[in-house]
Design a protein around this motif. Structure first.
Motif, PDB file in Angstrom:
ATOM      1  N   TRP A 153       0.832  -1.203   0.000  1.00 17.73           N
ATOM      2  CA  TRP A 153       0.000   0.000   0.000  1.00 17.73           C
ATOM      3  C   TRP A 153       0.870   1.258   0.000  1.00 17.73           C
ATOM      4  O   TRP A 153       0.615   2.198  -0.761  1.00 17.73           O
ATOM      5  CB  TRP A 153      -0.930  -0.018   1.220  1.00 17.73           C
ATOM      6  N   VAL A 154       1.905   1.271   0.840  1.00 13.99           N
ATOM      7  CA  VAL A 154       2.824   2.414   0.883  1.00 13.99           C
ATOM      8  C   VAL A 154       3.454   2.618  -0.498  1.00 13.99           C
ATOM      9  O   VAL A 154       3.508   3.742  -1.004  1.00 13.99           O
ATOM     10  CB  VAL A 154       3.915   2.219   1.963  1.00 13.99           C
ATOM     11  N   ASN A 155       3.888   1.548  -1.115  1.00  9.54           N
ATOM     12  CA  ASN A 155       4.491   1.643  -2.451  1.00  9.54           C
ATOM     13  C   ASN A 155       3.497   2.162  -3.479  1.00  9.54           C
ATOM     14  O   ASN A 155       3.855   2.983  -4.334  1.00  9.54           O
ATOM     15  CB  ASN A 155       5.052   0.294  -2.890  1.00  9.54           C
ATOM     16  N   ARG A 156       2.248   1.698  -3.402  1.00 12.01           N
ATOM     17  CA  ARG A 156       1.228   2.155  -4.360  1.00 12.01           C
ATOM     18  C   ARG A 156       0.962   3.654  -4.222  1.00 12.01           C
ATOM     19  O   ARG A 156       0.912   4.367  -5.221  1.00 12.01           O
ATOM     20  CB  ARG A 156      -0.071   1.369  -4.179  1.00 12.01           C
ATOM     21  N   ILE A 157       0.766   4.126  -2.989  1.00 16.86           N
ATOM     22  CA  ILE A 157       0.424   5.544  -2.860  1.00 16.86           C
ATOM     23  C   ILE A 157       1.615   6.451  -3.166  1.00 16.86           C
ATOM     24  O   ILE A 157       1.439   7.541  -3.708  1.00 16.86           O
ATOM     25  CB  ILE A 157      -0.188   5.898  -1.486  1.00 16.86           C
ATOM     26  N   THR A 158       2.822   6.009  -2.836  1.00 15.07           N
ATOM     27  CA  THR A 158       3.983   6.866  -3.114  1.00 15.07           C
ATOM     28  C   THR A 158       4.386   6.823  -4.585  1.00 15.07           C
ATOM     29  O   THR A 158       5.084   7.722  -5.041  1.00 15.07           O
ATOM     30  CB  THR A 158       5.178   6.502  -2.212  1.00 15.07           C
ATOM     31  N   THR A 159       3.931   5.826  -5.297  1.00 11.82           N
ATOM     32  CA  THR A 159       4.166   5.781  -6.747  1.00 11.82           C
ATOM     33  C   THR A 159       3.067   6.540  -7.481  1.00 11.82           C
ATOM     34  O   THR A 159       3.334   7.329  -8.383  1.00 11.82           O
ATOM     35  CB  THR A 159       4.209   4.317  -7.238  1.00 11.82           C
ATOM     36  N   ASN A 172       3.743  13.604  -6.265  1.00 11.29           N
ATOM     37  CA  ASN A 172       3.914  14.983  -5.804  1.00 11.29           C
ATOM     38  C   ASN A 172       3.265  15.230  -4.448  1.00 11.29           C
ATOM     39  O   ASN A 172       2.844  16.342  -4.153  1.00 11.29           O
ATOM     40  CB  ASN A 172       3.354  15.954  -6.841  1.00 11.29           C
ATOM     41  N   ILE A 173       3.199  14.216  -3.623  1.00 10.52           N
ATOM     42  CA  ILE A 173       2.619  14.374  -2.282  1.00 10.52           C
ATOM     43  C   ILE A 173       3.388  15.472  -1.545  1.00 10.52           C
ATOM     44  O   ILE A 173       4.614  15.489  -1.542  1.00 10.52           O
ATOM     45  CB  ILE A 173       2.716  13.055  -1.482  1.00 10.52           C
ATOM     46  N   ASN A 174       2.632  16.381  -0.930  1.00 13.47           N
ATOM     47  CA  ASN A 174       3.299  17.401  -0.123  1.00 13.47           C
ATOM     48  C   ASN A 174       2.622  17.609   1.227  1.00 13.47           C
ATOM     49  O   ASN A 174       3.107  18.346   2.060  1.00 13.47           O
ATOM     50  CB  ASN A 174       3.424  18.727  -0.875  1.00 13.47           C
ATOM     51  N   LYS A 175       1.486  16.920   1.435  1.00 15.15           N
ATOM     52  CA  LYS A 175       0.790  16.987   2.717  1.00 15.15           C
ATOM     53  C   LYS A 175       0.098  15.655   2.969  1.00 15.15           C
ATOM     54  O   LYS A 175      -0.322  14.979   2.044  1.00 15.15           O
ATOM     55  CB  LYS A 175      -0.268  18.094   2.717  1.00 15.15           C
ATOM     56  N   LYS A 235       6.746  12.066  -0.286  1.00 16.25           N
ATOM     57  CA  LYS A 235       6.609  10.612  -0.402  1.00 16.25           C
ATOM     58  C   LYS A 235       7.745   9.901   0.331  1.00 16.25           C
ATOM     59  O   LYS A 235       7.550   8.820   0.876  1.00 16.25           O
ATOM     60  CB  LYS A 235       6.506  10.178  -1.859  1.00 16.25           C
ATOM     61  N   GLU A 236       8.907  10.527   0.414  1.00 13.41           N
ATOM     62  CA  GLU A 236      10.020   9.931   1.167  1.00 13.41           C
ATOM     63  C   GLU A 236       9.712   9.915   2.658  1.00 13.41           C
ATOM     64  O   GLU A 236      10.071   8.968   3.357  1.00 13.41           O
ATOM     65  CB  GLU A 236      11.325  10.676   0.878  1.00 13.41           C
ATOM     66  N   ASP A 237       9.049  10.955   3.148  1.00 10.11           N
ATOM     67  CA  ASP A 237       8.644  10.974   4.558  1.00 10.11           C
ATOM     68  C   ASP A 237       7.681   9.826   4.860  1.00 10.11           C
ATOM     69  O   ASP A 237       7.776   9.187   5.912  1.00 10.11           O
ATOM     70  CB  ASP A 237       7.963  12.300   4.909  1.00 10.11           C
ATOM     71  N   ILE A 238       6.772   9.567   3.942  1.00 12.18           N
ATOM     72  CA  ILE A 238       5.817   8.474   4.125  1.00 12.18           C
ATOM     73  C   ILE A 238       6.553   7.138   4.139  1.00 12.18           C
ATOM     74  O   ILE A 238       6.317   6.295   5.007  1.00 12.18           O
ATOM     75  CB  ILE A 238       4.733   8.504   3.034  1.00 12.18           C
ATOM     76  N   ASP A 250       9.624   6.617   4.951  1.00 13.63           N
ATOM     77  CA  ASP A 250      10.395   6.562   6.199  1.00 13.63           C
ATOM     78  C   ASP A 250       9.518   6.206   7.400  1.00 13.63           C
ATOM     79  O   ASP A 250       9.963   5.514   8.311  1.00 13.63           O
ATOM     80  CB  ASP A 250      11.094   7.893   6.457  1.00 13.63           C
ATOM     81  N   ALA A 251       8.270   6.666   7.388  1.00 12.78           N
ATOM     82  CA  ALA A 251       7.366   6.387   8.505  1.00 12.78           C
ATOM     83  C   ALA A 251       7.040   4.901   8.623  1.00 12.78           C
ATOM     84  O   ALA A 251       6.696   4.426   9.701  1.00 12.78           O
ATOM     85  CB  ALA A 251       6.076   7.191   8.340  1.00 12.78           C
ATOM     86  N   PHE A 252       7.168   4.178   7.513  1.00 13.70           N
ATOM     87  CA  PHE A 252       6.844   2.752   7.510  1.00 13.70           C
ATOM     88  C   PHE A 252       8.078   1.868   7.382  1.00 13.70           C
ATOM     89  O   PHE A 252       7.968   0.670   7.136  1.00 13.70           O
ATOM     90  CB  PHE A 252       5.863   2.450   6.373  1.00 13.70           C
ATOM     91  N   ILE A 253       9.249   2.415   7.614  1.00 16.44           N
ATOM     92  CA  ILE A 253      10.499   1.654   7.466  1.00 16.44           C
ATOM     93  C   ILE A 253      10.559   0.463   8.423  1.00 16.44           C
ATOM     94  O   ILE A 253      11.192  -0.555   8.127  1.00 16.44           O
ATOM     95  CB  ILE A 253      11.735   2.572   7.626  1.00 16.44           C
ATOM     96  N   PHE A 254       9.864   0.556   9.540  1.00 13.44           N
ATOM     97  CA  PHE A 254       9.864  -0.552  10.507  1.00 13.44           C
ATOM     98  C   PHE A 254       9.314  -1.842   9.896  1.00 13.44           C
ATOM     99  O   PHE A 254       9.592  -2.936  10.384  1.00 13.44           O
ATOM    100  CB  PHE A 254       9.068  -0.183  11.759  1.00 13.44           C
ATOM    101  N   LEU A 255       8.525  -1.734   8.814  1.00  9.08           N
ATOM    102  CA  LEU A 255       7.993  -2.935   8.160  1.00  9.08           C
ATOM    103  C   LEU A 255       9.097  -3.760   7.504  1.00  9.08           C
ATOM    104  O   LEU A 255       8.947  -4.966   7.332  1.00  9.08           O
ATOM    105  CB  LEU A 255       6.963  -2.544   7.098  1.00  9.08           C
ATOM    106  N   LYS A 256      10.184  -3.110   7.142  1.00  8.95           N
ATOM    107  CA  LYS A 256      11.288  -3.782   6.468  1.00  8.95           C
ATOM    108  C   LYS A 256      12.447  -4.105   7.400  1.00  8.95           C
ATOM    109  O   LYS A 256      13.356  -4.824   7.023  1.00  8.95           O
ATOM    110  CB  LYS A 256      11.828  -2.899   5.334  1.00  8.95           C
ATOM    111  N   ASP A 257      12.440  -3.548   8.606  1.00  8.51           N
ATOM    112  CA  ASP A 257      13.578  -3.675   9.509  1.00  8.51           C
ATOM    113  C   ASP A 257      13.127  -4.211  10.865  1.00  8.51           C
ATOM    114  O   ASP A 257      12.554  -3.479  11.673  1.00  8.51           O
ATOM    115  CB  ASP A 257      14.255  -2.312   9.670  1.00  8.51           C
ATOM    116  N   ASP A 258      13.379  -5.490  11.110  1.00 13.03           N
ATOM    117  CA  ASP A 258      12.950  -6.116  12.353  1.00 13.03           C
ATOM    118  C   ASP A 258      13.692  -5.606  13.582  1.00 13.03           C
ATOM    119  O   ASP A 258      13.293  -5.902  14.707  1.00 13.03           O
ATOM    120  CB  ASP A 258      13.132  -7.633  12.272  1.00 13.03           C
TER     121      ASP A 258
END
Length: 82
Positions: free
Chosen positions: A17-23, A27-30, A44-47, A49-57
């Motif tokens: 889902w994160v990948n879909r919305i950031t792709t 031009n997400i800015n808010k 989109k990079e902030d978004i 980063d907010a979900f990075i815990f999904l990839k890093d145990d």
């Protein structure tokens, strides 16, 4: 709490889902957070980063500040320490 009780149930689907919305919205800015304290400026990079815990145990799903706010009881239940 949300990230452990909900996101951890199917981290692959959340990451998709994160990948879909950031792709789709390059031009997400808010964004409007779930607690409605916004909108706040975010890229989109902030978004991502907010979900990075999904990839890093190694990232604790219950940050220390959350535990200080009284969530230790919930964390103990989630992790079977109670």
């Amino acid at each position: 709490v949300v990230r452990t009780l909900l996101y951890a149930q199917d981290p692959t689907q959340v990451q998709d889902w994160v990948n879909r919305i950031t792709t789709r919205f390059e031009n997400i800015n808010k964004i409007v957070p779930a607690h409605w304290d916004g909108p706040i400026e975010a890229t989109k990079e902030d978004i991502k980063d907010a979900f990075i815990f999904l990839k890093d145990d190694t990232i604790d799903p219950f940050p220390e500040e959350d535990l200080k706010r009284g969530l230790k009881f919930i964390a103990d239940i989630v992790y079977g320490r109670r």
